[in-house]
Write a protein that holds these residues in place. Sequence first.
Motif, PDB file in Angstrom:
ATOM      1  N   LEU A  26       9.845 -14.788  37.364  1.00  0.00           N
ATOM      2  CA  LEU A  26       9.999 -13.373  37.026  1.00  0.00           C
ATOM      3  C   LEU A  26       8.689 -12.778  36.522  1.00  0.00           C
ATOM      4  CD1 LEU A  26      13.490 -13.438  35.260  1.00  0.00           C
ATOM      5  CD2 LEU A  26      12.920 -12.121  37.306  1.00  0.00           C
ATOM      6  N   ARG A  27       7.885 -13.598  35.880  1.00  0.00           N
ATOM      7  CA  ARG A  27       6.617 -13.123  35.320  1.00  0.00           C
ATOM      8  C   ARG A  27       5.419 -13.450  36.210  1.00  0.00           C
ATOM      9  NH1 ARG A  27      10.384 -13.254  32.110  1.00  0.00           N
ATOM     10  NH2 ARG A  27      10.470 -12.115  30.139  1.00  0.00           N
ATOM     11  N   GLY A  28       5.684 -14.049  37.358  1.00  0.00           N
ATOM     12  CA  GLY A  28       4.606 -14.364  38.274  1.00  0.00           C
ATOM     13  C   GLY A  28       3.635 -15.383  37.741  1.00  0.00           C
ATOM     14  N   ARG A  29       4.090 -16.328  36.914  1.00  0.00           N
ATOM     15  CA  ARG A  29       3.226 -17.331  36.299  1.00  0.00           C
ATOM     16  C   ARG A  29       3.548 -18.723  36.828  1.00  0.00           C
ATOM     17  NH1 ARG A  29       3.802 -17.320  30.085  1.00  0.00           N
ATOM     18  NH2 ARG A  29       2.100 -18.827  30.349  1.00  0.00           N
ATOM     19  N   HIS A  30       2.507 -19.523  36.997  1.00  0.00           N
ATOM     20  CA  HIS A  30       2.667 -20.931  37.355  1.00  0.00           C
ATOM     21  C   HIS A  30       3.661 -21.100  38.507  1.00  0.00           C
ATOM     22  CE1 HIS A  30       0.542 -21.599  33.592  1.00  0.00           C
ATOM     23  NE2 HIS A  30       1.501 -20.987  32.936  1.00  0.00           N
ATOM     24  N   LEU A  31       3.446 -20.318  39.554  1.00  0.00           N
ATOM     25  CA  LEU A  31       4.442 -20.271  40.628  1.00  0.00           C
ATOM     26  C   LEU A  31       4.577 -21.583  41.383  1.00  0.00           C
ATOM     27  CD1 LEU A  31       3.846 -16.683  42.061  1.00  0.00           C
ATOM     28  CD2 LEU A  31       5.603 -17.468  40.463  1.00  0.00           C
ATOM     29  N   GLN A  32       3.459 -22.274  41.595  1.00  0.00           N
ATOM     30  CA  GLN A  32       3.545 -23.529  42.341  1.00  0.00           C
ATOM     31  C   GLN A  32       4.383 -24.563  41.582  1.00  0.00           C
ATOM     32  OE1 GLN A  32       2.562 -24.006  45.446  1.00  0.00           O
ATOM     33  NE2 GLN A  32       1.850 -21.885  45.511  1.00  0.00           N
ATOM     34  N   ILE A  33       4.162 -24.668  40.303  1.00  0.00           N
ATOM     35  CA  ILE A  33       4.961 -25.594  39.492  1.00  0.00           C
ATOM     36  C   ILE A  33       6.397 -25.106  39.388  1.00  0.00           C
ATOM     37  CG2 ILE A  33       5.304 -26.331  37.092  1.00  0.00           C
ATOM     38  CD1 ILE A  33       2.356 -26.901  36.910  1.00  0.00           C
ATOM     39  N   ALA A  34       6.590 -23.811  39.225  1.00  0.00           N
ATOM     40  CA  ALA A  34       7.939 -23.263  39.108  1.00  0.00           C
ATOM     41  C   ALA A  34       8.759 -23.545  40.369  1.00  0.00           C
ATOM     42  CB  ALA A  34       7.876 -21.763  38.837  1.00  0.00           C
ATOM     43  N   LYS A  35       8.129 -23.350  41.543  1.00  0.00           N
ATOM     44  CA  LYS A  35       8.848 -23.569  42.797  1.00  0.00           C
ATOM     45  C   LYS A  35       9.219 -25.037  42.976  1.00  0.00           C
ATOM     46  CE  LYS A  35       6.669 -19.708  45.258  1.00  0.00           C
ATOM     47  NZ  LYS A  35       5.745 -19.352  46.351  1.00  0.00           N
ATOM     48  N   ARG A  36       8.278 -25.913  42.687  1.00  0.00           N
ATOM     49  CA  ARG A  36       8.580 -27.338  42.827  1.00  0.00           C
ATOM     50  C   ARG A  36       9.629 -27.792  41.817  1.00  0.00           C
ATOM     51  NH1 ARG A  36       3.632 -26.545  44.804  1.00  0.00           N
ATOM     52  NH2 ARG A  36       2.849 -27.924  46.470  1.00  0.00           N
ATOM     53  N   SER A  37       9.542 -27.269  40.606  1.00  0.00           N
ATOM     54  CA  SER A  37      10.539 -27.606  39.584  1.00  0.00           C
ATOM     55  C   SER A  37      11.917 -27.098  39.993  1.00  0.00           C
ATOM     56  CB  SER A  37      10.138 -27.014  38.230  1.00  0.00           C
ATOM     57  OG  SER A  37       8.916 -27.564  37.775  1.00  0.00           O
ATOM     58  N   LEU A  38      11.948 -25.885  40.563  1.00  0.00           N
ATOM     59  CA  LEU A  38      13.218 -25.346  41.047  1.00  0.00           C
ATOM     60  C   LEU A  38      13.805 -26.214  42.147  1.00  0.00           C
ATOM     61  CD1 LEU A  38      13.019 -21.435  41.285  1.00  0.00           C
ATOM     62  CD2 LEU A  38      14.841 -22.802  40.257  1.00  0.00           C
ATOM     63  N   ALA A  39      12.964 -26.665  43.047  1.00  0.00           N
ATOM     64  CA  ALA A  39      13.447 -27.467  44.169  1.00  0.00           C
ATOM     65  C   ALA A  39      14.070 -28.774  43.689  1.00  0.00           C
ATOM     66  CB  ALA A  39      12.297 -27.748  45.135  1.00  0.00           C
ATOM     67  N   ILE A  40      13.345 -29.481  42.821  1.00  0.00           N
ATOM     68  CA  ILE A  40      13.850 -30.776  42.378  1.00  0.00           C
ATOM     69  C   ILE A  40      15.034 -30.628  41.427  1.00  0.00           C
ATOM     70  CG2 ILE A  40      12.307 -31.055  40.381  1.00  0.00           C
ATOM     71  CD1 ILE A  40      11.989 -33.989  41.243  1.00  0.00           C
ATOM     72  N   ALA A  41      15.006 -29.601  40.567  1.00  0.00           N
ATOM     73  CA  ALA A  41      16.094 -29.408  39.612  1.00  0.00           C
ATOM     74  C   ALA A  41      17.368 -28.928  40.300  1.00  0.00           C
ATOM     75  CB  ALA A  41      15.679 -28.405  38.532  1.00  0.00           C
ATOM     76  N   SER A  42      17.247 -28.065  41.296  1.00  0.00           N
ATOM     77  CA  SER A  42      18.448 -27.560  41.977  1.00  0.00           C
ATOM     78  C   SER A  42      19.124 -28.667  42.779  1.00  0.00           C
ATOM     79  CB  SER A  42      18.087 -26.385  42.881  1.00  0.00           C
ATOM     80  OG  SER A  42      17.154 -26.762  43.881  1.00  0.00           O
ATOM     81  N   ALA A  43      18.341 -29.527  43.447  1.00  0.00           N
ATOM     82  CA  ALA A  43      18.937 -30.638  44.190  1.00  0.00           C
ATOM     83  C   ALA A  43      19.606 -31.622  43.235  1.00  0.00           C
ATOM     84  CB  ALA A  43      17.859 -31.347  45.010  1.00  0.00           C
ATOM     85  N   PHE A  44      18.880 -31.981  42.179  1.00  0.00           N
ATOM     86  CA  PHE A  44      19.414 -32.905  41.181  1.00  0.00           C
ATOM     87  C   PHE A  44      20.627 -32.310  40.475  1.00  0.00           C
ATOM     88  CE2 PHE A  44      19.082 -34.760  36.808  1.00  0.00           C
ATOM     89  CZ  PHE A  44      19.321 -36.085  37.149  1.00  0.00           C
ATOM     90  N   GLY A  45      20.540 -31.022  40.130  1.00  0.00           N
ATOM     91  CA  GLY A  45      21.631 -30.363  39.422  1.00  0.00           C
ATOM     92  C   GLY A  45      22.864 -30.184  40.274  1.00  0.00           C
ATOM     93  N   PHE A  46      22.680 -29.873  41.557  1.00  0.00           N
ATOM     94  CA  PHE A  46      23.823 -29.696  42.447  1.00  0.00           C
ATOM     95  C   PHE A  46      24.592 -31.003  42.592  1.00  0.00           C
ATOM     96  CE2 PHE A  46      25.438 -29.286  46.971  1.00  0.00           C
ATOM     97  CZ  PHE A  46      26.522 -28.496  46.626  1.00  0.00           C
ATOM     98  N   ALA A  47      23.883 -32.098  42.836  1.00  0.00           N
ATOM     99  CA  ALA A  47      24.542 -33.402  42.951  1.00  0.00           C
ATOM    100  C   ALA A  47      25.219 -33.788  41.638  1.00  0.00           C
ATOM    101  CB  ALA A  47      23.516 -34.465  43.357  1.00  0.00           C
ATOM    102  N   SER A  48      24.552 -33.514  40.524  1.00  0.00           N
ATOM    103  CA  SER A  48      25.113 -33.873  39.223  1.00  0.00           C
ATOM    104  C   SER A  48      26.334 -33.034  38.886  1.00  0.00           C
ATOM    105  CB  SER A  48      24.053 -33.707  38.130  1.00  0.00           C
ATOM    106  OG  SER A  48      22.943 -34.537  38.378  1.00  0.00           O
ATOM    107  N   ALA A  49      26.287 -31.729  39.203  1.00  0.00           N
ATOM    108  CA  ALA A  49      27.422 -30.856  38.910  1.00  0.00           C
ATOM    109  C   ALA A  49      28.656 -31.278  39.704  1.00  0.00           C
ATOM    110  CB  ALA A  49      27.056 -29.406  39.209  1.00  0.00           C
ATOM    111  N   LEU A  50      28.443 -31.665  40.951  1.00  0.00           N
ATOM    112  CA  LEU A  50      29.565 -32.164  41.754  1.00  0.00           C
ATOM    113  C   LEU A  50      30.123 -33.446  41.146  1.00  0.00           C
ATOM    114  CD1 LEU A  50      28.252 -31.584  45.391  1.00  0.00           C
ATOM    115  CD2 LEU A  50      30.108 -30.356  44.260  1.00  0.00           C
ATOM    116  N   SER A  51      29.237 -34.324  40.703  1.00  0.00           N
ATOM    117  CA  SER A  51      29.705 -35.592  40.130  1.00  0.00           C
ATOM    118  C   SER A  51      30.436 -35.372  38.812  1.00  0.00           C
ATOM    119  CB  SER A  51      28.526 -36.546  39.932  1.00  0.00           C
ATOM    120  OG  SER A  51      27.650 -36.084  38.924  1.00  0.00           O
ATOM    121  N   VAL A  52      30.018 -34.380  38.034  1.00  0.00           N
ATOM    122  CA  VAL A  52      30.713 -34.086  36.776  1.00  0.00           C
ATOM    123  C   VAL A  52      32.179 -33.736  37.041  1.00  0.00           C
ATOM    124  CG1 VAL A  52      30.907 -32.400  34.907  1.00  0.00           C
ATOM    125  CG2 VAL A  52      28.701 -33.416  35.422  1.00  0.00           C
TER     126      VAL A  52
END
Length: 533
Positions: free
Chosen positions: A209-235
């Motif tokens: 939203l603030r246009g900061r650290h976009l490369q890290i933000a995008k990669r963090s989003l990618a890994i967290a969303s995949a990990f979170g989606f699998a984890s939420a289903l398992s919960v």
Amino acid sequence: MELSVVDLSRLQFAMTALYHFLFVPLTIGLSILLATMETVYVMTGREIWKRMVKFWGTLFGINFVLGVATGLTMEFQFGMNWAYFSQYVGDVFGAPLAIEGLMAFFLEATFVGLFFFGWDRLSKRQHLAATWAVAFGTNFSALWILIANGWMQHPVGAIFNPDTMRMEVSSFFDVLFNPVAQAKFVHTVSAGYVTAAMFMIGISCWYMLRGRHLQIAKRSLAIASAFGFASALSVVVLGDESGYEANLNQQMKLATIEAMWETEPAPAAFNVVAWPDMEKRENIFAIEVPYVMGLIATRSLDTVIPGINDLVDRSKDRIRQGAIAWDALQKIRENPAEASEELRETFSQNANSLGYAYLLLPFTDNPMEATTEQVDAAAWSTVPNVLPMFYAFRIMVACGFFFILLTAVFFYYSSSGKLDTLREKRRWLLHVAVWSIPLPWIACEMGWFVAEYGRQPWIIESMLPTSAGVSSLSVTEVLLTLAGFILLYTTLLVIEISLMIKYIKIGPEDGEEAVAPPPSLQPVPSSATVPAE
């Protein structure tokens, strides 16, 4: 309302436990995410992944330290506030806690130092091994704690010795592989994974939203969303397993969660919304979905789920049976050496209901002389307050399905390379993710409330009432320690939030342009292409 030592001791332990669990799930989840990101760094050699590990590792470290500080107090409370409980179950309960301290905690505490201070002293692979050791130790620690807690929910592998007045281990294998403990472990750990994923998604969206650290933000989003989606289903799946185990071993808990007063023909209906009335012992209104509860809780079409009223009637029978065991126990204790085999056999035949006799002690000094009214009152004391149980469970479940939806959306955008679209056309989704950061903690706290409050009035399910486990303290003493803990823990929570916000604002190490130009407010033409960051 005048509070007793039992009430205040319960309040104190609940407060310290709920505060402590504000730190635990993030530690559990972030440890796995850090190890995963560092694995990518070692495999690819790209420095951006190293910066990601260091940044998220800083937040992990803050949370880890405060989690340790708040967790130490809880174990001391077993001796301070729950002396008889500690004496009664020390042989069983002490083993998993000791193993947790000697193996799991020392493992993670040792390697967490190497994680933070070993970047320039260890090779890439050595540091990666240390990071995975931290992740393993963190999750291994949760295993032993939940084995101990699971035994309180479903005590197996132990027998009561009338001569020592203690529970003694008969099968450590049964304690270790207690089905309730195993279900709690995988469900709780998965909830920690979701908490960390939602935290990482929310912070990454804040940077976008603030246009900061976009490369890290995008990669963090990618890994967290995949990990979170699998984890939420398992919960959700593992939560279903916990519900199934509750139907087998804690039927009163399940009945109060569903506000099911009467036993229904199988399969039972599910109450989506209801307003339980404890005084009238009925629901003022309820919106039901036919068959769903029976299918979820029993996984069959013909297994009956008992209602609260029927379970109370069963408790009356067990209270009367427990009174016989209590009477035999008193006679054995008077002269253990000369207790007859017949007396011991009488106790043995009724020992499984001994805990129910203790429910009568607030009403009479001699359970064998209890009146019908006293037996009724003791039986109804086995019913937790239905209203908070009913809605705490539904808040937790609603959050769980929301996490599945949100992580799935971000997984779609990240896997399809459309994260820039969020900055330009779907900024509201980024705002939703940021404001959703507290929700996993709310869900976790609701889950623990259901698990622990739903076990009342038992500190050990069906064996020892909570009122029988407290120390010989005065109300003033417990009030003073309660006030001290509230002040200390609130201070620690404020410190953590302040430090987290400080380091989030600072952001990762600069290895890219710190601030990107804000996205154009004008719509992007369909024929235009957005250059990659």
